[in-house]
Design a protein around this motif. Structure first.
Motif, PDB file in Angstrom:
ATOM      1  N   ILE A   1     116.246  52.259  28.657  1.00 63.45           N
ATOM      2  CA  ILE A   1     116.687  52.152  30.051  1.00 63.45           C
ATOM      3  C   ILE A   1     116.094  53.273  30.900  1.00 63.45           C
ATOM      4  N   THR A   2     116.300  54.521  30.472  1.00 64.78           N
ATOM      5  CA  THR A   2     115.867  55.636  31.322  1.00 64.78           C
ATOM      6  C   THR A   2     114.357  55.781  31.356  1.00 64.78           C
ATOM      7  N   ASN A   3     113.679  55.307  30.314  1.00 71.09           N
ATOM      8  CA  ASN A   3     112.218  55.319  30.358  1.00 71.09           C
ATOM      9  C   ASN A   3     111.710  54.429  31.480  1.00 71.09           C
ATOM     10  N   PHE A   4     112.387  53.314  31.703  1.00 70.25           N
ATOM     11  CA  PHE A   4     111.938  52.357  32.711  1.00 70.25           C
ATOM     12  C   PHE A   4     112.517  52.645  34.101  1.00 70.25           C
ATOM     13  N   THR A   5     113.648  53.336  34.196  1.00 73.18           N
ATOM     14  CA  THR A   5     114.227  53.631  35.508  1.00 73.18           C
ATOM     15  C   THR A   5     113.802  54.999  36.030  1.00 73.18           C
ATOM     16  N   GLY A   6     113.267  55.860  35.152  1.00 71.41           N
ATOM     17  CA  GLY A   6     112.742  57.145  35.597  1.00 71.41           C
ATOM     18  C   GLY A   6     113.751  58.250  35.756  1.00 71.41           C
ATOM     19  N   HIS A   7     114.985  58.075  35.235  1.00 73.81           N
ATOM     20  CA  HIS A   7     116.009  59.107  35.395  1.00 73.81           C
ATOM     21  C   HIS A   7     115.724  60.313  34.501  1.00 73.81           C
ATOM     22  N   PRO A   8     116.087  61.518  34.954  1.00 69.46           N
ATOM     23  CA  PRO A   8     115.850  62.716  34.138  1.00 69.46           C
ATOM     24  C   PRO A   8     116.740  62.728  32.903  1.00 69.46           C
ATOM     25  N   SER A   9     116.212  63.311  31.832  1.00 69.82           N
ATOM     26  CA  SER A   9     116.893  63.308  30.542  1.00 69.82           C
ATOM     27  C   SER A   9     116.662  64.640  29.848  1.00 69.82           C
ATOM     28  N   LEU A  10     117.746  65.288  29.449  1.00 67.20           N
ATOM     29  CA  LEU A  10     117.665  66.583  28.763  1.00 67.20           C
ATOM     30  C   LEU A  10     118.302  66.457  27.387  1.00 67.20           C
ATOM     31  N   THR A  11     117.560  66.814  26.338  1.00 69.35           N
ATOM     32  CA  THR A  11     118.095  66.805  24.983  1.00 69.35           C
ATOM     33  C   THR A  11     118.132  68.232  24.456  1.00 69.35           C
ATOM     34  N   LEU A  12     119.296  68.655  23.973  1.00 71.88           N
ATOM     35  CA  LEU A  12     119.469  70.020  23.482  1.00 71.88           C
ATOM     36  C   LEU A  12     120.266  70.021  22.193  1.00 71.88           C
ATOM     37  N   ARG A  13     120.069  71.069  21.395  1.00 74.75           N
ATOM     38  CA  ARG A  13     120.809  71.203  20.150  1.00 74.75           C
ATOM     39  C   ARG A  13     122.293  71.393  20.425  1.00 74.75           C
ATOM     40  N   ALA A  14     123.109  70.646  19.665  1.00 75.66           N
ATOM     41  CA  ALA A  14     124.548  70.750  19.840  1.00 75.66           C
ATOM     42  C   ALA A  14     125.262  71.093  18.540  1.00 75.66           C
ATOM     43  N   GLY A  15     124.567  70.976  17.411  1.00 78.11           N
ATOM     44  CA  GLY A  15     125.179  71.238  16.114  1.00 78.11           C
ATOM     45  C   GLY A  15     124.219  70.847  15.013  1.00 78.11           C
ATOM     46  N   PHE A  16     124.771  70.571  13.838  1.00 74.59           N
ATOM     47  CA  PHE A  16     123.932  70.264  12.685  1.00 74.59           C
ATOM     48  C   PHE A  16     124.512  69.089  11.908  1.00 74.59           C
ATOM     49  N   VAL A  17     123.611  68.319  11.283  1.00 79.99           N
ATOM     50  CA  VAL A  17     124.001  67.224  10.401  1.00 79.99           C
ATOM     51  C   VAL A  17     123.184  67.339   9.122  1.00 79.99           C
ATOM     52  N   GLU A  18     123.596  66.612   8.102  1.00 79.60           N
ATOM     53  CA  GLU A  18     122.849  66.589   6.850  1.00 79.60           C
ATOM     54  C   GLU A  18     122.162  65.243   6.696  1.00 79.60           C
ATOM     55  N   VAL A  19     120.881  65.259   6.322  1.00 81.30           N
ATOM     56  CA  VAL A  19     120.117  64.030   6.172  1.00 81.30           C
ATOM     57  C   VAL A  19     119.531  63.957   4.767  1.00 81.30           C
ATOM     58  N   SER A  20     119.480  62.728   4.233  1.00 72.77           N
ATOM     59  CA  SER A  20     118.955  62.518   2.880  1.00 72.77           C
ATOM     60  C   SER A  20     117.561  61.932   2.882  1.00 72.77           C
ATOM     61  N   GLU A  21     117.077  61.516   4.080  1.00 71.23           N
ATOM     62  CA  GLU A  21     115.754  60.918   4.171  1.00 71.23           C
ATOM     63  C   GLU A  21     115.142  61.253   5.512  1.00 71.23           C
ATOM     64  N   ALA A  22     113.840  61.475   5.542  1.00 70.17           N
ATOM     65  CA  ALA A  22     113.136  61.727   6.792  1.00 70.17           C
ATOM     66  C   ALA A  22     113.236  60.494   7.680  1.00 70.17           C
ATOM     67  N   ARG A  23     113.127  60.709   8.987  1.00 71.36           N
ATOM     68  CA  ARG A  23     113.262  59.615   9.952  1.00 71.36           C
ATOM     69  C   ARG A  23     111.917  59.317  10.595  1.00 71.36           C
TER      70      ARG A  23
END
Length: 276
Positions: A197-219
């Protein structure tokens, strides 16, 4: 790591490699929110080499209070995967900072139907590679990697493109409706709908670290490649998890203001892997 995707048109793309003329945006990747805003201040504004860039002013105050800011969220998105406890804890942190959380809604539309615009524009940008039979020289050739998307886009019709563009307009109006009632929107960073949605509407987007999770496989964003399986981790790895804040068009400064207040409250920005 912090990533800021500015409002479409705020930062000139002069000299950058084109993928999609009506979607491409340039923004900073930094270690902290304040660093991202400092870089954005330096690169914001019009440039004659990019007709989509517009004169713009960045209003950002690192010390401004956030109490009373209205934050929208989509309950369904926050209560199911890919949202995690880190995302839900961010909502509680916002409340503690005095922000007002309000549930908002979006129509249950097939947002992936917007993608023909991206595919067609990308294929047009790299048409020379297709016409000269050079797409095979690109490294990744799985089903949904760019070479195959560029090949498939040759079969899109003008009707497909126009219908997708009509949906794009309707989605933009829905976003405008939401931002009449709230100042920013909190969304899970890996939620496909918000990315589209935001890629096509052009709205600003900020992603920041908020904590930690555990992962068993690369994404990976690509389809699985049997010849190159993704690494698995045993025991699971502790990795940073980010939240994403969306803002009104050209209200990038408020997005940064909210992000900075959250970053200070989370207290995880200083944690780094060994050697960094």
């Amino acid at each position: 790591m912090t990533g800021l995707r500015p409002t479409f048109g705020r930062v000139a793309r002069t000299g950058a490699m084109t993928l999609c003329w009506s979607l491409d945006k340039l923004g900073p990747m930094t270690r902290s929110v304040e660093d991202a805003m400092l870089v954005l201040q330096a690169i914001t504004g019009h440039d004659g080499g990019d007709p989509s860039s517009v004169p713009s002013r960045l209003d950002f105050d690192a010390m401004a209070p956030v109490a009373g800011i209205k934050v929208g969220y989509i309950a369904k998105w926050m209560n199911e995967s890919p949202a995690t406890d880190v995302d839900r804890a961010a909502m509680e942190t916002m409340k503690k900072l005095g922000m007002q959380l309000t549930e908002v809604t979006l129509p249950d539309w097939p947002y992936s139907s917007l993608m023909p615009i991206l595919f067609a524009e990308g294929a047009a940008s790299f048409e020379e590679l297709a016409l000269n039979n050079q797409l095979g020289s690109l490294k990744v050739q799985v089903k949904d990697a760019w070479p195959n998307l560029f090949r498939q886009a040759r079969f899109l019709s003008a009707v497909d493109f126009v219908q997708a563009d009509r949906l794009r307009r309707k989605v933009a109006l829905e976003m405008a409706r939401i931002f009449r009632d709230v100042d920013v929107v909190l969304v899970p960073s890996l939620r496909d709908e918000q990315l589209t949605i935001t890629n096509f509407t052009g709205h600003p987007s900020l992603t920041l670290r908020a904590g930690f999770v555990e992962v068993s496989e690369a994404r990976s964003d690509w389809a699985p490649d049997p010849a190159n399986p993704l690494p698995r981790f045993a025991p699971p790895r502790r990795v940073p998890h980010g939240i994403t804040i969306l803002g009104r068009l050209f209200d990038d400064g408020l997005v940064g203001q909210v992000g900075l207040a959250l970053e200070r409250a989370f207290g995880v920005v200083a944690e780094k892997p060994p050697g960094f």
